[in-house]
Design an enzyme around this catalytic site. Structure first.
Site, PDB file in Angstrom:
ATOM      1  N   TYR A  38     -75.550  11.098 -35.267  1.00  0.00           N
ATOM      2  CA  TYR A  38     -75.095  10.202 -34.191  1.00  0.00           C
ATOM      3  C   TYR A  38     -76.294   9.478 -33.581  1.00  0.00           C
ATOM      4  O   TYR A  38     -76.347   8.242 -33.536  1.00  0.00           O
ATOM      5  CB  TYR A  38     -74.340  11.011 -33.124  1.00  0.00           C
ATOM      6  CG  TYR A  38     -74.126  10.244 -31.842  1.00  0.00           C
ATOM      7  CD1 TYR A  38     -73.387   9.058 -31.838  1.00  0.00           C
ATOM      8  CD2 TYR A  38     -74.675  10.682 -30.634  1.00  0.00           C
ATOM      9  CE1 TYR A  38     -73.204   8.340 -30.668  1.00  0.00           C
ATOM     10  CE2 TYR A  38     -74.492   9.978 -29.468  1.00  0.00           C
ATOM     11  CZ  TYR A  38     -73.761   8.799 -29.486  1.00  0.00           C
ATOM     12  OH  TYR A  38     -73.594   8.081 -28.329  1.00  0.00           O
ATOM     13  N   LYS A  47     -77.520   5.402 -33.982  1.00  0.00           N
ATOM     14  CA  LYS A  47     -77.727   4.521 -32.820  1.00  0.00           C
ATOM     15  C   LYS A  47     -79.169   4.001 -32.792  1.00  0.00           C
ATOM     16  O   LYS A  47     -79.415   2.847 -32.441  1.00  0.00           O
ATOM     17  CB  LYS A  47     -77.421   5.297 -31.530  1.00  0.00           C
ATOM     18  CG  LYS A  47     -75.937   5.583 -31.324  1.00  0.00           C
ATOM     19  CD  LYS A  47     -75.249   4.365 -30.718  1.00  0.00           C
ATOM     20  CE  LYS A  47     -73.786   4.623 -30.422  1.00  0.00           C
ATOM     21  NZ  LYS A  47     -73.154   3.548 -29.652  1.00  0.00           N
ATOM     22  N   GLY A  89     -78.012  22.575 -31.330  1.00  0.00           N
ATOM     23  CA  GLY A  89     -78.555  21.230 -31.116  1.00  0.00           C
ATOM     24  C   GLY A  89     -78.701  20.794 -29.676  1.00  0.00           C
ATOM     25  O   GLY A  89     -79.085  19.650 -29.418  1.00  0.00           O
TER      26      GLY A  89
HETATM   27  N1  UFG Z   1     -71.323  22.514 -22.061  1.00  0.00           N
HETATM   28  C1  UFG Z   1     -70.821  23.756 -21.772  1.00  0.00           C
HETATM   29  N2  UFG Z   1     -69.482  23.961 -21.939  1.00  0.00           N
HETATM   30  C2  UFG Z   1     -68.632  22.960 -22.378  1.00  0.00           C
HETATM   31  C3  UFG Z   1     -69.164  21.696 -22.659  1.00  0.00           C
HETATM   32  C4  UFG Z   1     -70.518  21.498 -22.499  1.00  0.00           C
HETATM   33  O1  UFG Z   1     -71.566  24.671 -21.385  1.00  0.00           O
HETATM   34  O2  UFG Z   1     -67.431  23.226 -22.506  1.00  0.00           O
HETATM   35  C5  UFG Z   1     -72.754  22.267 -21.856  1.00  0.00           C
HETATM   36  C6  UFG Z   1     -73.476  21.788 -23.093  1.00  0.00           C
HETATM   37  O3  UFG Z   1     -73.895  22.852 -23.892  1.00  0.00           O
HETATM   38  C7  UFG Z   1     -74.626  21.001 -22.473  1.00  0.00           C
HETATM   39  C8  UFG Z   1     -74.030  20.437 -21.190  1.00  0.00           C
HETATM   40  O4  UFG Z   1     -72.896  21.228 -20.917  1.00  0.00           O
HETATM   41  O5  UFG Z   1     -75.660  21.857 -22.151  1.00  0.00           O
HETATM   42  C9  UFG Z   1     -73.600  18.997 -21.303  1.00  0.00           C
HETATM   43  O6  UFG Z   1     -72.821  18.855 -22.476  1.00  0.00           O
HETATM   44  P1  UFG Z   1     -71.961  17.548 -22.805  1.00  0.00           P
HETATM   45  O7  UFG Z   1     -71.248  17.819 -24.079  1.00  0.00           O
HETATM   46  O8  UFG Z   1     -71.136  17.178 -21.611  1.00  0.00           O
HETATM   47  O9  UFG Z   1     -73.049  16.420 -22.975  1.00  0.00           O
HETATM   48  P2  UFG Z   1     -74.330  16.379 -23.932  1.00  0.00           P
HETATM   49  O10 UFG Z   1     -75.516  16.517 -23.039  1.00  0.00           O
HETATM   50  O11 UFG Z   1     -74.243  17.281 -25.081  1.00  0.00           O
HETATM   51  O12 UFG Z   1     -74.160  14.937 -24.543  1.00  0.00           O
HETATM   52  C10 UFG Z   1     -74.677  13.791 -23.962  1.00  0.00           C
HETATM   53  C11 UFG Z   1     -73.841  12.590 -24.380  1.00  0.00           C
HETATM   54  C12 UFG Z   1     -73.956  12.376 -25.856  1.00  0.00           C
HETATM   55  C13 UFG Z   1     -75.396  12.268 -26.221  1.00  0.00           C
HETATM   56  C14 UFG Z   1     -76.166  13.481 -25.765  1.00  0.00           C
HETATM   57  C15 UFG Z   1     -77.636  13.370 -26.014  1.00  0.00           C
HETATM   58  O13 UFG Z   1     -72.501  12.802 -24.017  1.00  0.00           O
HETATM   59  O14 UFG Z   1     -73.299  11.189 -26.205  1.00  0.00           O
HETATM   60  O15 UFG Z   1     -76.004  13.636 -24.366  1.00  0.00           O
HETATM   61  O16 UFG Z   1     -78.123  14.611 -26.396  1.00  0.00           O
HETATM   62  F1  UFG Z   1     -75.544  12.166 -27.555  1.00  0.00           F
END
Ligand code: UFG
Length: 317
Positions: A136, A140, A276
């Site tokens: 992803y 980008k 990741g």
């Molecule tokens: N998390 C939980 N429980 C959940 C969902 C998420 O503990 O049910 C945690 C994840 O592990 C992470 C944090 O909450 O530590 C935030 O997770 P998100 O999935 O909400 O967001 P991300 O940080 O993984 O993703 C964001 C953007 C992506 C982008 C990424 C860059 O939404 O598009 O940052 O790493 F690619």
């Protein structure tokens, strides 16, 4: 201006499309509805159901493009990299060539914090190394690279906005993915009764409370940045800006704020780390503040959760 908004039936795209219509622009939304919702296209915008590879004709009279349409799930990108390269890079190259053929000279592109990968320092600057850790982010980043080349060879005026964690809602325009992986919507699903508890992915990170820290930006502040970026697009230049609020919140803090806003106990269970996930992702948004005068107006996490909750529970206007 006459604008094409690709992905304008999705979360961020629909909010920006609504704001552009309100600002008096003539907006056409192009979306194949693979993940978007037709009822998210704002009233006042024309809707064309098509893929970004089919944009040639609809570009005929346009002044600029705001390009949101993309696949955006990190986990899915690891399982199906071809989908991400074909759609995010291949689709965007087709769009850029159609823009060139039709003489459309400006684009605002939805890039991502995932282009940086595991950061070496915090907050992240636009000049920091880009080493994406999944297809992803890599797809980008490849588009960002292509935009620089198109700016050089064809005089395209491009602005990439690297979003960190987008949250909140704008009236009824909210996040509603069929497969929901994001933290705040998943926590709020516990408050609505759709889920019994939220799973916290890892409590052993090197952060103050052991859970991951992220930089949340209100979707309305993000939309404002797109309107500024549209004005800032300059022929022959590709500008890149980070967009976060500059403050990190841990997963535990997010859950606590959601409890306060909803008044629901929101049980949380600790689970293993999610593959990741970097420990800390916080943006420096100094560049866009300095160069475009952007300033977040809803930087408090409670405002984001209140608006997301209001839209979800039908309390918004
Ligand atoms: N998390 C939980 N429980 C959940 C969902 C998420 O503990 O049910 C945690 C994840 O592990 C992470 C944090 O909450 O530590 C935030 O997770 P998100 O999935 O909400 O967001 P991300 O940080 O993984 O993703 C964001 C953007 C992506 C982008 C990424 C860059 O939404 O598009 O940052 O790493 F690619």
């Amino acid at each position: 201006m006459r604008l094409l908004v690709t992905g304008g039936a999705g979360y961020v795209g629909s909010v920006v499309a609504a704001r552009l219509v309100e600002a008096g622009h003539e907006v056409t939304v192009l979306d194949d509805l693979s993940t978007g919702h037709e009822d998210a296209v704002p009233p006042g915008a024309r809707f064309v159901r098509a893929s970004i590879t089919e944009a040639h004709d609809v570009l005929a009279d346009k002044d600029a493009v705001l390009h949101f349409a993309a696949r955006s799930l990190v986990g899915e990108s690891v399982e199906k990299p071809g989908l991400y390269w074909a759609n995010n890079l291949g689709g965007t190259l087709a769009l850029l060539d159609a823009m060139r053929a039709q003489g459309v000279g400006s684009i605002v592109f939805s890039s991502t914090a995932a282009t940086y990968g595991e950061p070496e320092r915090s907050p992240i600057l636009e000049t920091d190394p880009t080493r994406p850790t999944n297809p992803y982010g890599a797809s980008k980043l490849a588009v960002d690279t292509a935009l620089s080349a198109y700016a050089d060879i064809s005089g395209l005026g491009a602005v990439s906005l690297r979003y960190f964690n987008v949250a909140g809602a704008y009236g009824r325009f909210r996040e509603r993915h069929t497969i929901e992986t994001h933290l705040i919507p998943n926590v709020l699903k516990v408050a609505t009764g759709e889920r019994e508890s939220v799973k916290v992915f890892g409590t052993d990170y090197a952060t103050p409370d052991g859970t991951c820290v992220r930089d949340y930006i209100h979707v309305q502040d993000l939309a404002t940045a797109h309107l500024l970026a549209l004005e800032a697009a300059t022929p022959g230049e590709h500008k890149i800006y980070n967009l976060g609020s500059g403050t990190g919140f841990s997963v535990q803090e997010v859950v606590s704020v959601c409890r306060e806003v909803t008044g629901h106990a929101i049980p949380a269970e600790v689970g293993p780390r999610r593959a990741g996930d970097p420990a800390v992702l916080v943006a420096s948004s100094e560049k866009i503040r300095r160069e475009l005068g952007w300033k977040p107006e809803k930087a408090e996490l409670s405002r984001m959760v209140e608006d997301a909750w209001g839209a979800l529970s039908g309390k918004s206007g």
